[in-house]
Design an enzyme around this catalytic site. Structure first.
Site, mmCIF file in Angstrom:
data_model
loop_
_atom_site.group_PDB
_atom_site.id
_atom_site.type_symbol
_atom_site.label_atom_id
_atom_site.label_comp_id
_atom_site.label_asym_id
_atom_site.label_seq_id
_atom_site.Cartn_x
_atom_site.Cartn_y
_atom_site.Cartn_z
ATOM 1 C CE1 TYR A 104 -13.290 27.639 -6.572
ATOM 2 C CE2 TYR A 104 -13.171 27.768 -4.176
ATOM 3 C CZ TYR A 104 -12.686 28.131 -5.419
ATOM 4 O OH TYR A 104 -11.611 28.981 -5.523
ATOM 5 C CE1 TYR B 243 -11.638 30.375 -10.244
ATOM 6 C CE2 TYR B 243 -12.479 31.374 -8.221
ATOM 7 C CZ TYR B 243 -11.700 30.425 -8.864
ATOM 8 O OH TYR B 243 -10.986 29.521 -8.115
ATOM 9 C CG HIS C 211 -11.412 33.289 1.104
ATOM 10 N ND1 HIS C 211 -10.987 33.674 -0.149
ATOM 11 C CD2 HIS C 211 -10.697 34.035 1.980
ATOM 12 C CE1 HIS C 211 -10.048 34.594 -0.041
ATOM 13 N NE2 HIS C 211 -9.851 34.823 1.242
ATOM 14 N N PRO D 178 -6.215 24.359 -13.106
ATOM 15 C CG PRO D 178 -4.852 26.248 -13.206
ATOM 16 C CD PRO D 178 -5.193 25.002 -13.963
ATOM 17 C CE LYS E 95 -12.917 20.635 -6.208
ATOM 18 N NZ LYS E 95 -12.623 21.816 -5.412
#
Length: 414
Positions: free
Chosen positions: A407, A221, A66, A315, A319
């Protein structure tokens, strides 16, 4: 190593590749370990480590790279492009269950001993002289046939466990606790020398697995007045979806229809008001509490903690698994240095080295969680602050790069 999760299994693989003898003890059976549903996002560094360890053949074949994520807020959306903001770094969608299956298959095919149904009941002899007080032990000879490298004046770590119901004892030079938050390893560190830091969040995640194609080719998100939502995936045919729910929620309170309708509402945008998720059979449903937690130090004498035995993150920032990988890479390098040269320099620095990264990841996960969720006691002022920050991320390359760099994962120093 106590625990055959990704931390214990990967450390065993790295040590085996370096010629260091080790044993992995896991209290559950193999079927249970290979079915535990956990994380699904691998940082660039984690991908690189698995490849270097020779454990990435199936990941590279079946995993889904991704290059970004999509943020949805205020009924609009914005994509964060990782490679353009991080110098080419990206993430891989490949479930932790699959990583564990791959590492188990490697171990059983020709790695360190891996014992299932081996429940550890106690750990002794890790106190007293720590690694830094042992002195230089010198190099092992080429045959690696030394009988005991632990000086007689220091305690000998001993692990007491039951294997398939029978008592057994294992003596070793170091014990590594990779047995998670509820494991026995961290409790072997005396309370007098242990500090714990914790934040419990006033909401949980309701998660489902569904036999339905993912809504989008990357993760979404969503910040919504109704609460947070996340559209993720496990494969091109299986979706992993989450909703923010009150603590104490019973999954049975949420019918499949109610879950799908709530996801549609929270993920909606003005650009496509009629948009809906493609639905399919729900194969799993559970509620996940949210917690930030760190214990310090991560080393006590000859006991070292790694992964969830030392730290837990919510979550939202993806991580947990990746922090465990960083821990065991750092630890494997320290043990190889000790094994080859006798130096304990890296072992002495293990806790401090790992905790710098841990607290950075804790901050990122805490920030992402606070940014995207709606606290039950939240005021309209606080909601406007969240939207202002999300808007800044969508308009500022610097703010977007900060999110993307964290991220995709900070590199592990050579």
């Amino acid at each position: 190593m106590i625990g055959a999760g990704p931390a214990g299994l990967l450390l065993a693989r790295l040590l085996h590749n370096a010629g260091i003898d080790c044993v992995v003890l896991e209290r559950r059976d193999r079927a249970y370990v290979e079915q535990r549903q956990r994380a699904g996002i691998l940082e660039q560094t984690t991908v690189d480590v698995l490849r270097a360890a020779g454990a990435a053949e199936r990941m590279d074949r079946e995993g889904m790279p991704h290059d970004g994520i999509e943020l949805r807020f205020d009924r609009r959306f914005h994509r964060i492009d990782f490679p353009s903001l991080t110098g080419g770094r990206r993430v891989m969608v490949y479930a932790q269950t699959e990583v564990v299956k791959d590492l188990i298959a490697q171990q059983l095919a020709g790695g360190a001993p891996l014992l299932f149904e081996a429940e550890v009941e106690g750990v002794e002899g890790v106190e007293g002289a720590g690694a830094g007080e042992e002195g230089e032990r010198g190099r092992k000879d080429a045959s690696h046939q030394t009988s005991s490298l632990t000086p007689a004046s220091t305690p000998t770590p001993t692990v007491h466990y039951r294997h398939q119901g029978r008592p057994a004892t294992l003596t070793c030079e170091y014990v590594v606790g990779c047995d998670g938050f509820h494991g026995v390893a961290r409790n072997a560190v005396p309370a007098a020398v242990r500090a714990t830091y914790e934040r419990t969040y006033p909401y949980s995640w309701l998660g489902i697995l569904a036999e339905a194609p993912p809504v989008y080719d990357e993760l979404i998100y969503a910040h919504s007045p109704r609460g947070f939502a996340l559209a993720s995936m496990r494969s091109p045919a299986v979706s992993r979806l989450y909703l923010q729910v009150p603590n104490g929620t019973d999954p049975a309170e949420w019918s499949d229809t109610r879950v799908w309708e709530e996801l549609d509402a929270r993920l909606a945008t003005d650009a496509d008001p009629g948009w809906k998720l493609e639905r399919g059979p729900v194969t799993a449903k559970s509620v996940l509490p949210m917690r930030s937690w760190v214990t310090e130090p991560m080393r006590y004498g000859r006991l070292l903690l790694a992964g969830d035995a030392a730290h837990i993150v919510p979550p939202t920032g993806a991580k947990g698994l990746n922090l465990a990988v960083a821990d065991v890479v750092t630890l494997s390098r320290a043990l190889v240095q000790w094994h080859v040269t006798g130096s304990t320099e890296r072992l002495d620095a293990y806790s401090e080295t790992c905790l710098r990264r841990v607290w950075r990841a804790e901050h990122f996960s805490y920030s992402m969680t606070g940014l995207l969720h709606t606290d039950p006691a939240q005021s309209p002022f606080e909601t406007r602050l969240q939207l202002a920050q999300l808007d800044r991320i969508s308009r500022s390359r610097h703010a977007a790069a900060e999110l993307a760099e964290n991220y995709t994962g900070l590199p592990i120093k050579p």
